[in-house]
Scaffold this motif. Structure first.
Motif, short mmCIF file in Angstrom:
data_model
loop_
_atom_site.label_atom_id
_atom_site.label_comp_id
_atom_site.label_asym_id
_atom_site.label_seq_id
_atom_site.Cartn_x
_atom_site.Cartn_y
_atom_site.Cartn_z
N GLU A 169 -4.55 6.47 -0.53
CA GLU A 169 -3.90 5.16 -0.66
C GLU A 169 -4.00 4.61 -2.08
OE1 GLU A 169 -6.02 2.82 2.21
OE2 GLU A 169 -5.04 3.78 3.92
N ARG B 187 3.79 1.79 12.00
CA ARG B 187 4.78 0.98 12.72
C ARG B 187 6.00 1.79 13.19
NH1 ARG B 187 6.10 -4.27 9.43
NH2 ARG B 187 7.07 -2.70 8.14
N ASN C 207 1.18 -6.77 2.49
CA ASN C 207 0.36 -5.68 3.06
C ASN C 207 1.17 -4.61 3.80
OD1 ASN C 207 -2.07 -6.84 2.13
ND2 ASN C 207 -2.02 -8.27 3.85
N ASP C 208 2.44 -4.52 3.49
CA ASP C 208 3.25 -3.45 4.09
C ASP C 208 2.90 -2.11 3.45
OD1 ASP C 208 4.68 -4.38 6.17
OD2 ASP C 208 6.50 -4.86 5.06
N THR C 209 3.34 -1.05 4.12
CA THR C 209 3.00 0.30 3.66
C THR C 209 4.25 1.06 3.25
OG1 THR C 209 1.14 0.36 5.18
CG2 THR C 209 1.95 2.48 4.41
N LYS D 40 0.85 -1.20 0.00
CA LYS D 40 0.00 0.00 0.00
C LYS D 40 0.88 1.25 0.00
CE LYS D 40 -2.38 0.93 3.80
NZ LYS D 40 -3.44 0.82 4.81
N LYS E 273 -0.10 -1.89 9.67
CA LYS E 273 1.34 -1.59 9.64
C LYS E 273 1.64 -0.14 9.28
CE LYS E 273 2.30 -6.31 8.16
NZ LYS E 273 2.78 -7.15 7.06
N ASP E 274 0.58 0.65 9.09
CA ASP E 274 0.76 2.03 8.60
C ASP E 274 1.63 2.89 9.52
OD1 ASP E 274 -0.95 1.18 6.72
OD2 ASP E 274 -2.46 2.74 7.00
N VAL F 2 0.95 5.18 0.59
CA VAL F 2 0.12 6.20 1.26
C VAL F 2 0.75 7.58 1.12
CG1 VAL F 2 -1.00 6.84 3.44
CG2 VAL F 2 -0.50 4.45 2.97
#
Lengths: 99, 281
Positions: free
Chosen positions: A33, B147, A85-87, A25, B144-145, A27
């Motif tokens: 997003e 973290r 699913n890391d950002t 993702k 995880k936004d 952002v």
């Protein structure tokens, strides 16, 4: 596939995993997003280019951060130990002088 | 333009490169013009800044004007250094370079290991504001936004770090210095315009500290030299942050010119760059 077969092909499965796509993702600083699917061995610069094209910005004017640190040109999801699913955070260059 | 004329495809790449070089050359010309002007003025008035101006001028003689600055963890184009000679507003690229310089100074000080300086300092506050806007998800373990800002908060709570220092951009036009002090439960705010803390910034920082400490942090002023122009907040805020974290007196209060502070920052960046690059004699 028998259990024995599964054991004998384990290293191969590991290789596949190393290249398996993950969801990432992206952002923006305003919280917008955009989602991407990318192979773990693919350079993140590709994702950066695709994101810049999508939002209509010059890729040179935006910075991409993973876990608070800037992503370099040669980084891949594998080299950064990224997980599904890391950002990735996007930051536009900010300037200041007076307000 | 002759519509029948055809060009090879590589010409697009060539034009892009040529445009980049032309822009960098224009920036450097302005920088050289500015430093030459200062040399003349300082010579005429027998100014105290002349040795510094000469040193910066000499550095330009061997510095490559294109490519990236070496010796830093981030790739920043050399042309950004030109802004340290002019009244150009400083960008997050400069601020990130300065933060690395500060980190280096801290390593050699007794406070070093207790201070947290986020690498991308300008992104830290927007990230906290994002978390503030999505308060329900901040403590969600599957999310995880946030973290890395959570990790920084935990380091402060555990005592691994005592102070968190950063420069923040407010209203997309102004740099201020901030220090979160975990022992004093205080947010120190240094605005070169000597304004009070921006409401949104205060709200977000107090919310974030509350999430980790469970107490409301108070806001206090950080000593910072007063900005008297329309372009020096970046350099003044950085010098204030450095002085505060190193327990030094803010030297700009003692009459140092903001343009001299820019030249000193330039020389510090160049000195670090030189350590990574061999210079042909």
């Amino acid at each position: 596939m028998s259990e024995e077969d599964q054991h004998s092909t384990q290293p191969e499965i590991k290789d596949e995993d190393a290249n398996a796509p993950i969801n990432v993702k992206v952002v923006s600083s305003t919280g917008d997003e955009v989602f991407f699917k990318i192979k773990r061995s693919t350079k993140l610069s590709k994702l950066q280019g695709a994101y810049a094209a999508k939002v209509g910005k010059d890729v040179g004017s935006i910075r991409f951060l993973y876990d608070g640190s800037r992503i370099s040109e040669t980084d891949t999801p594998a080299s950064l130990d990224m997980e599904d699913n890391d950002t990735i955070d996007v930051m536009v260059e900010q300037v200041g002088g007076c307000h | 333009m002759d519509r029948r004329e055809r060009y090879p495809l590589w010409i697009v790449k060539y034009w892009l490169q040529a445009e980049k070089i032309r822009t960098a050359q224009d920036d450097w010309k302005k920088a050289v013009e500015a430093i030459q002007q200062r040399r003349t003025i300082e010579s005429l008035v027998d100014g105290k800044s002349l040795p510094l101006v000469e040193q910066a001028y000499d550095a330009l003689k061997y510095l490559h004007w294109s490519g990236d600055i070496k010796g830093f963890s981030i790739n920043v184009e050399m042309r950004y250094l030109t802004h340290l000679f002019t009244t150009h507003w400083l960008s997050s690229e400069h601020i990130d370079l300065f933060t690395e310089l500060l980190r280096e100074s801290l390593i050699h000080s007794k406070q070093g290991s207790s201070v947290e300086l986020p690498g991308e300092t300008a992104m830290f506050v927007p990230k906290i504001i994002q978390a503030y806007d999505k308060q329900d998800t901040y403590h969600d373990l599957s999310n995880k936004d946030f973290r890395w800002i959570q990790r920084i908060g935990q380091n402060l709570v555990s005592g691994k770090k005592v102070r968190l220092g950063m420069l923040a951009n407010v209203r997309e036009s102004h740099w201020v210095a901030l220090v979160v002090d975990a022992e004093m439960h205080t947010i120190f705010h240094g605005d070169p315009l000597h304004d009070t803390i921006d409401d949104q910034l205060k709200l977000a920082l107090q919310w974030w500290t509350y999430q980790h400490f469970g107490t409301e942090f108070i806001v206090r002023d950080m000593p910072v030299a007063r900005q008297l122009d329309s372009h020096s907040c970046g350099i003044l805020a950085w010098r204030a942050l450095e002085a505060f974290l190193l327990d030094e007196v803010c030297c700009l209060d003692e009459g140092e010119k903001a343009e001299d502070a820019r030249l000193k920052a330039f020389l510090r960046v160049v000195e670090r760059h030189d350590r990574q690059v061999s210079i042909p004699l």
